[in-house]
Design a protein around this motif. Structure first.
Motif, mmCIF file in Angstrom:
data_model
loop_
_atom_site.group_PDB
_atom_site.id
_atom_site.type_symbol
_atom_site.label_atom_id
_atom_site.label_comp_id
_atom_site.label_asym_id
_atom_site.label_seq_id
_atom_site.Cartn_x
_atom_site.Cartn_y
_atom_site.Cartn_z
ATOM 1 N N LEU A 250 0.810 -1.218 0.000
ATOM 2 C CA LEU A 250 0.000 0.000 0.000
ATOM 3 C C LEU A 250 0.844 1.270 0.000
ATOM 4 O O LEU A 250 0.411 2.306 -0.513
ATOM 5 N N SER A 251 2.046 1.201 0.544
ATOM 6 C CA SER A 251 2.863 2.410 0.713
ATOM 7 C C SER A 251 4.037 2.484 -0.258
ATOM 8 O O SER A 251 4.871 3.377 -0.133
ATOM 9 N N HIS A 252 4.112 1.588 -1.252
ATOM 10 C CA HIS A 252 5.360 1.517 -2.021
ATOM 11 C C HIS A 252 5.589 2.708 -2.949
ATOM 12 O O HIS A 252 6.709 2.900 -3.419
ATOM 13 N N GLU A 255 4.440 8.411 -1.250
ATOM 14 C CA GLU A 255 3.728 9.634 -0.908
ATOM 15 C C GLU A 255 2.258 9.519 -1.291
ATOM 16 O O GLU A 255 1.905 8.879 -2.283
ATOM 17 N N LEU A 256 1.403 10.169 -0.513
ATOM 18 C CA LEU A 256 -0.027 10.126 -0.791
ATOM 19 C C LEU A 256 -0.341 10.699 -2.173
ATOM 20 O O LEU A 256 -1.186 10.177 -2.901
ATOM 21 N N SER A 260 -0.138 6.365 -3.142
ATOM 22 C CA SER A 260 -0.099 5.422 -2.036
ATOM 23 C C SER A 260 -1.144 5.791 -0.982
ATOM 24 O O SER A 260 -1.168 6.929 -0.504
ATOM 25 N N PRO A 261 -2.006 4.844 -0.588
ATOM 26 C CA PRO A 261 -2.982 5.121 0.464
ATOM 27 C C PRO A 261 -2.330 5.380 1.824
ATOM 28 O O PRO A 261 -2.923 6.023 2.682
ATOM 29 N N LYS A 262 -1.114 4.833 2.002
ATOM 30 C CA LYS A 262 -0.384 5.030 3.254
ATOM 31 C C LYS A 262 1.057 5.412 2.936
ATOM 32 O O LYS A 262 1.617 5.017 1.917
ATOM 33 N N LYS A 263 1.686 6.171 3.839
ATOM 34 C CA LYS A 263 3.112 6.456 3.737
ATOM 35 C C LYS A 263 3.878 5.356 4.476
ATOM 36 O O LYS A 263 3.357 4.766 5.428
ATOM 37 N N PRO A 264 5.116 5.048 4.048
ATOM 38 C CA PRO A 264 5.871 3.962 4.688
ATOM 39 C C PRO A 264 6.040 4.167 6.193
ATOM 40 O O PRO A 264 6.472 5.222 6.645
#
Length: 314
Positions: A250-252, A255-256, A260-264
């Motif tokens: 989800l974070s790969h 940045e939003l 990406s729905p989430k940040k690493p």
């Protein structure tokens, strides 16, 4: 035929090419023109028809094979065609193999190399997951080896998804050696699974365009759902591990604003984002420099790098 990668500014070219897209537009002065993209196995090129109603411009649509006569020009450092004549051709006038861009690397060798990384994973749950995808599911494997990694930006060719995935996995392999704190099994698995959703986000060649599922969901969400579905079929798969793997996918993009729905939030997610970003940017630059052919000096502004670019001097 003269392949697109050999086009040089100032030439007049003629031949049969696959019309990927054809869209009508208006100049600032209100004059009608058409935006096109042509493709052969060496790449794509943007094109314009400045006088769509002129003699010699016949009816054709996107995904038709078209015999064209065009002048090669340049716009913002990129080769472009000014189409003077265009005729839709009949089946039998062309060889479809000439129009599918293919990885310069051996697809079967890359796949076997990826399987070596599958076998490096010792966690029993992640191992089962990877083998379920990359060994047992032959329908998925065929699509994974054939699909591209993008519509146009990087690795937009047959075998591109496999080539990009292997490159990202190799970069992660370096990170694993350099930073022992990384969970190697989690990072290997995340690297190999991070873009699996592109099998369904993009249609197969020659279209290589966004599917309805790709437009509505995108490969990050699709890939996360694919992993989740397979995890639920593996008895006893730890929920914490499942969440960590899905977080990496989800974070790969990092940045939003990049999707990406989430940040690493995990070290492995940071490593995956860096590996993905590195390979995507390197390949994008390589493709831009290759498209310039033998042209020397500065190539003009590149919108992806937000900079004027050129090759390194010899």
């Amino acid at each position: 035929m003269k392949y697109i990668e050999t086009f040089r500014e100032g030439e007049r070219v003629s031949g049969i090419y696959l019309c990927k897209t054809r869209q009508s537009a208006l100049t600032k002065a209100g004059k009608a023109y058409e935006n096109l993209m042509f493709q052969d196995k060496t790449g794509t090129v943007d094109a314009k028809i400045w006088d769509p109603n002129s003699n010699g411009i016949d009816d054709f649509e996107s995904m038709d094979y078209v015999d064209i006569v065009a002048d090669v020009t340049s716009f913002q450092g990129q080769i472009q065609l000014n189409v003077k004549r265009a005729r839709k051709v009949r089946e039998g006038e062309y060889n479809p193999a000439d129009y599918l861009p293919v990885s310069k690397k051996d697809i079967e060798k890359m796949y076997q190399e990826l399987l070596e990384y599958v076998n490096k994973v010792t966690n029993p749950y992640l191992s089962v997951l990877l083998k379920d995808l990359f060994v047992n599911d032959q329908e998925f494997v065929r699509a994974f080896k054939f699909n591209s990694a993008a519509k146009t930006v990087h690795h937009g060719f047959v075998g591109g998804l496999l080539e990009h995935t292997l490159s990202v996995t190799k970069l992660c392999n370096y990170y694993i050696q350099a930073y022992p704190m990384l969970n190697k099994d989690l990072l290997y698995t995340a690297a190999m699974c991070h873009d699996i959703g592109k099998v369904y986000e993009l249609s197969p060649f020659p279209a290589n365009d966004y599917t309805d599922e790709g437009q509505l969901l995108g490969h990050i969400v699709i890939g996360t759902e694919m992993v989740g579905e397979r995890i639920r079929k593996i008895p006893g798969f730890p929920q914490k591990l499942a969440n960590e793997l899905k977080h990496c996918i989800l974070s790969h993009h990092g940045e939003l604003e990049y999707g990406s729905p989430k940040k690493p939030a995990l070290l492995e997610a940071v490593a995956l984002n860096f590996a993905d970003n590195t390979d995507a940017h390197m390949q994008t630059m390589i493709e831009a420099l290759e498209a310039a052919g033998d042209k020397q000096g500065w190539l003009g502004y590149n919108r992806l790098f937000e900079s004027n670019i050129r090759k390194t001097g010899k």
